[in-house]
Design an enzyme around this catalytic site. Structure first.
Site, short mmCIF file in Angstrom:
data_model
loop_
_atom_site.label_atom_id
_atom_site.label_comp_id
_atom_site.label_asym_id
_atom_site.label_seq_id
_atom_site.Cartn_x
_atom_site.Cartn_y
_atom_site.Cartn_z
N TYR A 101 -9.76 -4.33 -2.21
CA TYR A 101 -8.52 -4.72 -2.88
C TYR A 101 -7.91 -5.86 -2.09
O TYR A 101 -7.51 -5.68 -0.94
CB TYR A 101 -7.60 -3.49 -2.92
CG TYR A 101 -6.30 -3.67 -3.64
CD1 TYR A 101 -6.25 -4.17 -4.93
CD2 TYR A 101 -5.11 -3.26 -3.05
CE1 TYR A 101 -5.05 -4.28 -5.61
CE2 TYR A 101 -3.90 -3.37 -3.71
CZ TYR A 101 -3.87 -3.88 -4.99
OH TYR A 101 -2.68 -3.99 -5.65
N TYR B 93 -4.22 7.51 -9.37
CA TYR B 93 -4.19 7.22 -7.93
C TYR B 93 -2.79 7.34 -7.36
O TYR B 93 -2.54 8.04 -6.38
CB TYR B 93 -4.73 5.80 -7.69
CG TYR B 93 -4.64 5.38 -6.24
CD1 TYR B 93 -5.67 5.68 -5.35
CD2 TYR B 93 -3.52 4.73 -5.73
CE1 TYR B 93 -5.58 5.33 -4.02
CE2 TYR B 93 -3.42 4.38 -4.41
CZ TYR B 93 -4.46 4.68 -3.55
OH TYR B 93 -4.36 4.35 -2.22
N HIS B 94 -1.84 6.65 -7.99
CA HIS B 94 -0.49 6.61 -7.44
C HIS B 94 0.26 7.92 -7.67
O HIS B 94 1.25 8.20 -6.99
CB HIS B 94 0.28 5.43 -8.03
CG HIS B 94 -0.38 4.12 -7.75
ND1 HIS B 94 -1.23 3.52 -8.63
CD2 HIS B 94 -0.33 3.32 -6.65
CE1 HIS B 94 -1.68 2.40 -8.10
NE2 HIS B 94 -1.16 2.26 -6.91
N LYS C 165 16.73 0.42 -2.12
CA LYS C 165 15.41 -0.21 -2.20
C LYS C 165 15.59 -1.68 -2.57
O LYS C 165 15.58 -2.05 -3.74
CB LYS C 165 14.56 0.49 -3.27
CG LYS C 165 14.11 1.90 -2.93
CD LYS C 165 12.97 1.90 -1.92
CE LYS C 165 11.73 1.24 -2.47
NZ LYS C 165 10.64 1.22 -1.46
N ASP D 217 9.74 -3.90 -4.10
CA ASP D 217 8.88 -2.79 -3.69
C ASP D 217 9.24 -1.54 -4.47
O ASP D 217 10.35 -1.04 -4.37
CB ASP D 217 9.04 -2.54 -2.18
CG ASP D 217 8.39 -1.24 -1.74
OD1 ASP D 217 7.34 -0.89 -2.31
OD2 ASP D 217 8.93 -0.59 -0.83
N HIS E 89 7.41 1.39 -4.34
CA HIS E 89 6.93 2.62 -3.72
C HIS E 89 8.13 3.37 -3.15
O HIS E 89 8.58 3.11 -2.04
CB HIS E 89 5.91 2.31 -2.62
CG HIS E 89 4.59 1.89 -3.15
ND1 HIS E 89 4.27 0.57 -3.39
CD2 HIS E 89 3.50 2.61 -3.52
CE1 HIS E 89 3.03 0.50 -3.87
NE2 HIS E 89 2.55 1.71 -3.96
#
Length: 699
Positions: A32, A186-187, A561, A565, A567
């Site tokens: 990646y 995945y996340h 935040k 981003d 996440h």
């Protein structure tokens, strides 16, 4: 007869030659990658392909993922940080210069703006003279998990599903070898999903998308098999080897059942469960990072050893991703791990070595039963809401709250020592690590000058294009967005007219609107009990006493935040634990400007501001917040920062006025909350709680 001689007149039988086994073809091997600029990333891709990488996996920067041009206020500090900026077709040309797209399998991790990036990719392929019907690769294009875990969503769920549907319908007729969507669990795992939740939520997404394509009328019923045959999945492989392998076997069995029974797909090839994998990046540790190598290997084995559940493509993170951006050498190491397994071992010479195992069959059946029950629950929510599918469960906050709760439970087990993380909460004594002796040289640092280079190039692009043609294409896009017409043709027209990523996205924002997903914090249950004599009970006492000393009803913590981003896992866990410790928590979700964060801090009269940034944009965004707080006259509110922050950056932030910096090695969330209380006390000239609690007159 000794000595091995044959008796007279006798022929010794010829020694039997070992029969050479037929080796299976290896999986696609990717890393990646992408950073700084399109030209820098192009050079990296060429080097990786020359080293034996067999597919490309493009990482886009956050402005590109969230539909902003590099000169937008929210893009500041984010340009080229976690991926490559692609602002227009000129950048896409540069990104793949000298790389024949007709012969390249390209995976693009792109979601809200997936249609835009695919259109640019197709136009560049056409310019290369490629037969676009031969293009192979994948656009991730799974927006549901963005609402739940990764945070790069732009539009509301309904229009987002429409974009996905239009892309799938377009590729069936025009790009038949392209995977238009990569259902991505995945996340979900990184956001806390259990294996059952990971399977169930991903499968509900797949069902929702396939139902939408079927019901749109854009694909004839007899061609739905082609749609199903191009659906792929992208999963996370964690370190629990047996559980992860059984998860993949359960995934495959469930997909076989859904495609046959729900959609009537008879062709076994079209029903095949096709998936790629990246092993768990957020499970890598900053403490003793050399241990990440064996974690990566073990996680890779879970998705390669079982032939019947083997990944079609694998990309591995680098050992130092918990420290910062990997260098080309680190990525090469991860590629070599795959190559040693595929080419030096005998793995690919055998069938499935786990078939017939009672342990594997029982665990697989357990996961399958749990996933089917959860799928039924989620789909029933949609039925009750009168909108079948997963979207009502997204909008209600049920899915997000479930993930936040699962993550909180896992973090609590780690803090209690029930789940052991080597080098973190056990076996933490260590020799000096030669790999990280010079920590600043152990990761790659993006040159800050590259952001200005991107901004200058973007300005030049806009100045030299046919602006009237670009505006005409944008008006056409908005018109089509207001109808049921497929949006792909209008998007391709925008690419050819020189429209930028931000312009395309904001044109659709005008029609579709924007969306702020539920945070899941309010509905998360208490994960750690405040038992008498325990750490949380002590922190609760400190919070209450400090609030009383300051004359406040409650201590107020703003969790912010800044930047792009998305996440938010760490921020959510801090918010939940602070709430459980007695704080009033102000958390407005992701994607805020420093100005918005400071305005909220002033309006809510908070006692502490906590900033969470994992994208590497902290050197610019954090000082901006500090400057704005000072200009607003806020002098006694400490600012703390958490994220993937190299040691040198952490010291620089403290020198600029940050009270404390927390990184992934600080795994004790309750301890962090206790530190926050002490920073509030210090800022208000009170004794630290540990000292105050033992002062004369205190019990």
């Amino acid at each position: 007869m000794e000595g091995g001689a044959s008796a007279p007149g006798q022929e010794r039988p010829a020694a039997s030659e070992p029969q050479k086994r037929q080796r299976d073809r290896p999986w696609l091997m990717r890393t990646y990658a992408g950073h700084s600029t399109a030209s820098d990333s192009n050079a990296l891709y060429r080097r990786n392909l020359a080293k034996g990488q067999t597919g490309l996996s493009v990482a886009f920067d956050l402005p590109t993922q969230t539909g902003y041009d590099s000169d937008h206020v929210l893009a500041r500090g984010e340009v080229g940080r976690v991926g490559v900026p692609v602002g227009h077709v000129g950048d896409m040309r540069t990104l793949f210069d000298g790389i024949p797209l007709e012969q390249t399998n390209t995976s693009m991790t792109i979601n809200a703006t997936a249609m835009w990036l695919l259109a640019m990719y197709q136009v560049v392929a056409e310019e290369q003279g490629a037969d676009i019907a031969k293009l192979t690769g994948t656009t991730q294009n799974d927006i549901v998990k963005e609402y739940l875990s990764r945070g790069t969503h732009v539009f509301p769920p309904g229009p987002s599903v429409r974009l996905i549907t239009d892309m799938i319908a377009y590729t069936v007729g025009t790009l038949p070898k392209w995977n238009p969507i990569n259902i991505c669990s995945y996340h979900l795992q990184e956001a806390g999903a259990t294996p059952v939740q990971e399977i169930a939520f991903a499968m509900c997404t797949a069902i929702t998308v396939l139902d939408a394509v079927r019901d749109s009328g854009q694909v004839p019923a007899e061609r739905m098999g082609e749609v199903v045959g191009r659906i792929s999945f992208f999963v996370n492989a964690g370190v629990r080897f047996i559980e992860e392998m059984c998860k993949m076997r359960a995934f495959g069995q469930l997909w076989e059942k859904v495609t046959r029974e729900r959609y009537g797909i008879e062709d076994a090839k079209q029903r095949r469960f096709r998936y790629g994998v990246q092993v768990n990046s957020l499970g890598l540790t900053e403490a003793q990072p050399e241990n990440n190598v064996q974690r990566i290997v073990l996680e890779m084995l879970a998705v390669t050893l079982s032939k019947d559940a083997r990944a079609r493509a694998v990309q591995l993170p680098a050992w130092n991703e918990a420290l910062g951006l990997p260098r080309p050498w680190d990525q090469q190491w991860s590629l070599r791990i795959q190559q040693v397994l595929a080419f030096e071992s005998d793995l690919l010479e055998y069938g499935d070595v786990f078939n017939g195992s009672h342990v594997i069959e029982a665990k697989t059946a357990e996961l399958l039963a749990g996933a089917e029950a959860e799928i039924a629950k989620v789909l029933e929510m949609g039925t009750r809401a009168g909108r079948p599918g997963i979207i009502p469960a997204v909008e209600s906050g049920y899915l997000k709250s479930a993930l936040v709760a699962s993550h909180a439970e896992r973090r609590a087990r780690i803090e209690a020592g029930e789940d052991k993380i080597v080098g973190v909460n056990c076996f933490d004594t260590t020799e000096e690590n030669p790999l990280t002796t010079d920590l600043d040289a152990a990761i790659m640092v993006v040159d800050p000058a590259s952001e200005q280079a991107v901004l200058t190039a973007l300005e030049d692009w806009k100045a030299t294009r046919d602006d009237a043609g670009a505006q005409l294409a944008l008006e056409r896009l908005k018109t089509v967005a207001g109808t049921d017409e497929n949006l792909m043709a209008a998007t391709l027209d925008c690419v050819r007219a020189g429209v930028t990523t931000g312009e395309w996205s904001f044109a659709l924002r005008e029609v579709f609107g924007e969306y702020r997903a539920p945070t899941g914090v309010g509905g998360a249950p208490v994960a750690v009990a405040a038992e008498p004599g325990g750490e949380l009970a002590a922190v609760r006492e400190a919070v209450a006493a400090t609030a009383a000393e300051l004359g406040a009803g409650k201590l107020r913590l703003l969790v912010g935040k800044p930047g792009l981003d998305g996440h938010s896992n760490g921020a959510e866990q801090i918010a939940v634990r602070a709430r459980d410790a007695g704080f009033e928590v102000v958390y407005q979700g992701i994607r805020l400007t420093p100005e918005q964060i400071v305005s909220a801090a002033v309006a809510e009269d908070v006692h502490c501001v906590g900033l969470s940034i994992l994208s590497g944009a902290h050197p610019e965004l954090v000082p901006d917040v500090l400057r704005r707080l000072r200009r607003a006259g806020v002098e006694d509110v400490p600012v703390i920062v958490g994220g993937i922050i190299p040691a040198a950056d952490g010291e620089a932030l403290k020198a600029a006025g940050v009270a404390a910096v927390f990184t992934p090695k600080d795994f004790g969330i309750t301890t962090i909350i206790g530190r926050i209380v002490d920073e509030i006390r210090l800022a208000n000239r009170l004794q630290p709680w540990a000292s105050a609690a033992t002062a004369p007159g205190r019990n």
